[in-house]
Write an enzyme that holds these catalytic residues in place. Structure first.
Site, mmCIF file in Angstrom:
data_model
loop_
_atom_site.group_PDB
_atom_site.id
_atom_site.type_symbol
_atom_site.label_atom_id
_atom_site.label_comp_id
_atom_site.label_asym_id
_atom_site.label_seq_id
_atom_site.Cartn_x
_atom_site.Cartn_y
_atom_site.Cartn_z
ATOM 1 N N GLU A 108 0.783 -1.233 0.000
ATOM 2 C CA GLU A 108 0.000 0.000 0.000
ATOM 3 C C GLU A 108 0.820 1.293 0.000
ATOM 4 O O GLU A 108 0.724 2.103 0.931
ATOM 5 C CB GLU A 108 -0.977 -0.020 1.171
ATOM 6 C CG GLU A 108 -1.995 -1.142 1.039
ATOM 7 C CD GLU A 108 -3.102 -1.091 2.081
ATOM 8 O OE1 GLU A 108 -2.975 -0.346 3.072
ATOM 9 O OE2 GLU A 108 -4.106 -1.812 1.890
ATOM 10 N N GLU B 238 -5.480 -8.013 -0.923
ATOM 11 C CA GLU B 238 -6.226 -7.754 0.311
ATOM 12 C C GLU B 238 -7.678 -7.414 -0.004
ATOM 13 O O GLU B 238 -7.955 -6.591 -0.879
ATOM 14 C CB GLU B 238 -5.617 -6.593 1.114
ATOM 15 C CG GLU B 238 -4.332 -6.926 1.833
ATOM 16 C CD GLU B 238 -3.915 -5.803 2.788
ATOM 17 O OE1 GLU B 238 -4.806 -5.025 3.225
ATOM 18 O OE2 GLU B 238 -2.721 -5.706 3.073
#
Length: 341
Positions: free
Chosen positions: A161, A273
């Site tokens: 991320e 995710e």
């Protein structure tokens, strides 16, 4: 056993369009890697390195066994860069690498591919990777890890991320990291994330430093074995911090623009995710999102659910860690219905 997994990883590279219609191509190509995040190695990041078994933990044999027996074939294992490499561009920690080697071998024994996820949000000890020394450090880290794990059933998850970085600047760093990995002779699958928390829903959006779609146009891996890593949660802001899951089609709808872009450039993505609560509405939304991925296997090579791991509290809504008596969480039935194995 490990050789079977290595052979699998050599077949999951993006492939240019065959000229077939999208539905026909999707039917021909299947989702290949399906599994779970086994969290713990990224816990207590402010404690560097921290105490193993108290501040952070890697997957135990029992965790690997449970998800392998459920039919999964991949586990994503978050790690902290500072624990692997205590000094920027310095030697890898012998103790930490011994722990990781044990997990890699344990996963392979259960025929599980391991995604090594550097869970640092594009920072090292609080310093952004846009600093020249930190960018060089990321190149150095992955060259060292590639030399250690080349030929093993390990996927290289380059960074979890990235955020607060312009998409073009991040692309420039990836253009250095990926060739450095290939220069070691490693042919392992590489997962390349984008900025803006690598969200699928925002992949094609131009605001806030430019779109990932524009920045990664024409991206190439010298080894020809990569996928884009994307994440997608179901709550109102796609952050994964709320229990709501929107409408039944929320998950599928948030993947559509990214799917179209992947087809347009002849690439594939891995949904590293996503998570959902265990109530009836969220389970329906989760099921429809995974069904969408199943139908679009030309664009999506697989997924890993967030999350499992023995240190999640019972109240954590997304957890699929089995209960104390070994009972499945409600989400596991949905996940089992969409496994590649």
């Amino acid at each position: 056993m490990a050789s079977v997994l290595v052979a699998l990883l050599a077949t999951v590279a993006p492939v240019a369009s065959t000229g077939e219609s999208a539905p026909a191509e999707a039917a021909r190509r299947r989702v290949q890697l399906t599994g779970v995040n086994l969290a713990g190695g990224e816990f207590k990041p402010g404690r560097r390195p921290g105490i193993y078994g108290k501040d952070y933990l890697y997957p135990r044999d029992a965790d690997l066994a449970y998800f392998a027996q459920a039919g999964m074939n991949v586990v994503r294992v978050p790690v902290r860069w500072e624990r692997l490499q205590p000094r920027l561009s310095g030697a890898l920690s012998p103790d930490e690498m011994h722990r990781l080697d044990t997990v890699v071998s344990g996963a392979a024994a259960y025929r599980l591919t391991l995604i090594l996820d550097v869970h640092n949000y594009a920072k090292y000890a609080g310093r952004r990777v846009t600093e020249p020394a930190v960018a060089a450090g990321l190149v150095d880290l992955w060259a060292r890890l590639a030399r250690r794990y080349k030929g093993r059933p390990v996927v290289f998850g380059l960074m979890n991320e990235p955020n607060g970085i312009a998409a073009a600047d991040w692309r420039a760093i990836m253009d250095r990291v990926v060739p450095a990995i290939r220069a070691t002779g490693a042919r392992n699958l590489i997962l390349v994330p984008g900025v803006k928390w690598t969200g699928a829903h925002s992949w094609t959006r131009a605001g806030g430093g430019g779109s990932n779609a524009a920045a990664f146009a024409g991206f190439r891996d010298p080894g020809g074995n990569f996928a884009f890593e994307m994440h997608q949660y179901l709550d109102s802001d796609s952050s994964g911090t709320g229990p709501d899951c929107g409408s039944p089609d929320t998950g599928a709808d948030r993947l559509r623009a990214a799917t179209a872009w992947l087809r347009s450039v002849g690439a594939r993505a891995f949904l590293a995710e996503f998570g959902a609560g265990g109530d009836k509405a969220c389970l329906q939304t989760l099921d429809r999102m995974l069904s969408y991925i199943d139908r679009n296997g030309d664009a999506w090579m697989g997924w890993s659910y967030w999350a499992a791991g023995p240190w999640w509290p019972e109240r954590y809504a997304f957890s699929v860690q089995p209960g104390r008596a070994g009972a499945d969480r409600p989400q596991m039935k949905v996940l089992r219905d969409h496994l590649a194995r």
